[in-house]
Design a protein around this motif. Structure first.
Motif, mmCIF file in Angstrom:
data_model
loop_
_atom_site.group_PDB
_atom_site.id
_atom_site.type_symbol
_atom_site.label_atom_id
_atom_site.label_comp_id
_atom_site.label_asym_id
_atom_site.label_seq_id
_atom_site.Cartn_x
_atom_site.Cartn_y
_atom_site.Cartn_z
ATOM 1 N N LEU A 1 21.437 -32.348 90.954
ATOM 2 C CA LEU A 1 20.445 -31.274 90.991
ATOM 3 C C LEU A 1 21.116 -29.937 91.330
ATOM 4 O O LEU A 1 20.874 -28.923 90.663
ATOM 5 N N LEU A 2 21.970 -29.936 92.332
ATOM 6 C CA LEU A 2 22.672 -28.705 92.702
ATOM 7 C C LEU A 2 23.625 -28.265 91.589
ATOM 8 O O LEU A 2 23.771 -27.061 91.336
ATOM 9 N N TRP A 3 24.266 -29.226 90.932
ATOM 10 C CA TRP A 3 25.130 -28.909 89.795
ATOM 11 C C TRP A 3 24.312 -28.203 88.709
ATOM 12 O O TRP A 3 24.752 -27.200 88.142
ATOM 13 N N GLY A 4 23.132 -28.728 88.432
ATOM 14 C CA GLY A 4 22.260 -28.130 87.423
ATOM 15 C C GLY A 4 21.899 -26.699 87.770
ATOM 16 O O GLY A 4 21.895 -25.820 86.889
ATOM 17 N N CYS A 5 21.599 -26.457 89.040
ATOM 18 C CA CYS A 5 21.285 -25.086 89.473
ATOM 19 C C CYS A 5 22.483 -24.175 89.256
ATOM 20 O O CYS A 5 22.342 -23.056 88.733
ATOM 21 N N ALA A 6 23.663 -24.651 89.643
ATOM 22 C CA ALA A 6 24.876 -23.843 89.496
ATOM 23 C C ALA A 6 25.155 -23.525 88.031
ATOM 24 O O ALA A 6 25.472 -22.379 87.684
#
Length: 163
Positions: free
Chosen positions: A57-62
């Motif tokens: 999820l954090l990767w997707g945001c980044a």
């Protein structure tokens, strides 16, 4: 003698085929979406699965925030200057990425995943259009429709897991 002492004239030739580095840096960042979704499903109900989901999820945001910056960067080299559509797309992608990040860190995973799905779907649709209009490299018309669905698949798998 320079005909434009206060400016610069650029003549750019770009390929329709996707350059090798764009294959590496285009598809490479999509792999964590698939690996993270597979790990979250494989370890569902366990701490490792939760960690895989959170990191993906954090990767997707980044990545979505990065791609908003790519859109802005492209506007600096658009013939005639930045177009409203480029700036609006950048603001929209950035807003979705930042809102997803806020939702992710406040444990609203389903909402965050939904915003990321919307943002990546927008890229898959809008970047080929931008390429045809001269607002993005020509090869985006070939790259994005194949590249971005990998992220969408991983994000959708995570959303199904959380529902």
């Amino acid at each position: 003698m320079d005909d434009h002492p206060d400016g610069r004239t650029l003549h750019v030739t770009e390929p329709r085929r996707v350059p090798w580095l764009s294959i590496v840096f285009g598809y490479g960042p999509m792999l964590p979406f698939l690996a993270g979704a597979a790990a979250a499903w494989g370890w569902r109900g366990e701490a490792w699965g939760d960690a895989a989901l959170t990191l993906t999820l954090l990767w997707g945001c980044a990545i979505l925030l990065f791609l908003s910056g790519v859109r802005r960067g492209l506007s600096f080299r658009t013939e005639g200057g930045a177009r409203l559509s480029q700036v609006a797309t950048m603001i929209g992608l950035f807003s979705l990425g930042f809102a997803a990040l806020v939702l992710a860190v406040t444990d609203r995973t389903v909402a965050a995943l939904s915003l990321l799905l919307l943002g990546f779907a927008a890229i898959a649709i809008l970047d080929p259009i931008a390429a045809r209009r001269g607002e993005a490299p020509l090869y985006f018309a070939r790259l994005r429709p194949v590249q971005i669905p990998l992220a969408l698949l991983g994000l959708a798998a995570l959303l199904v897991l959380k529902l």
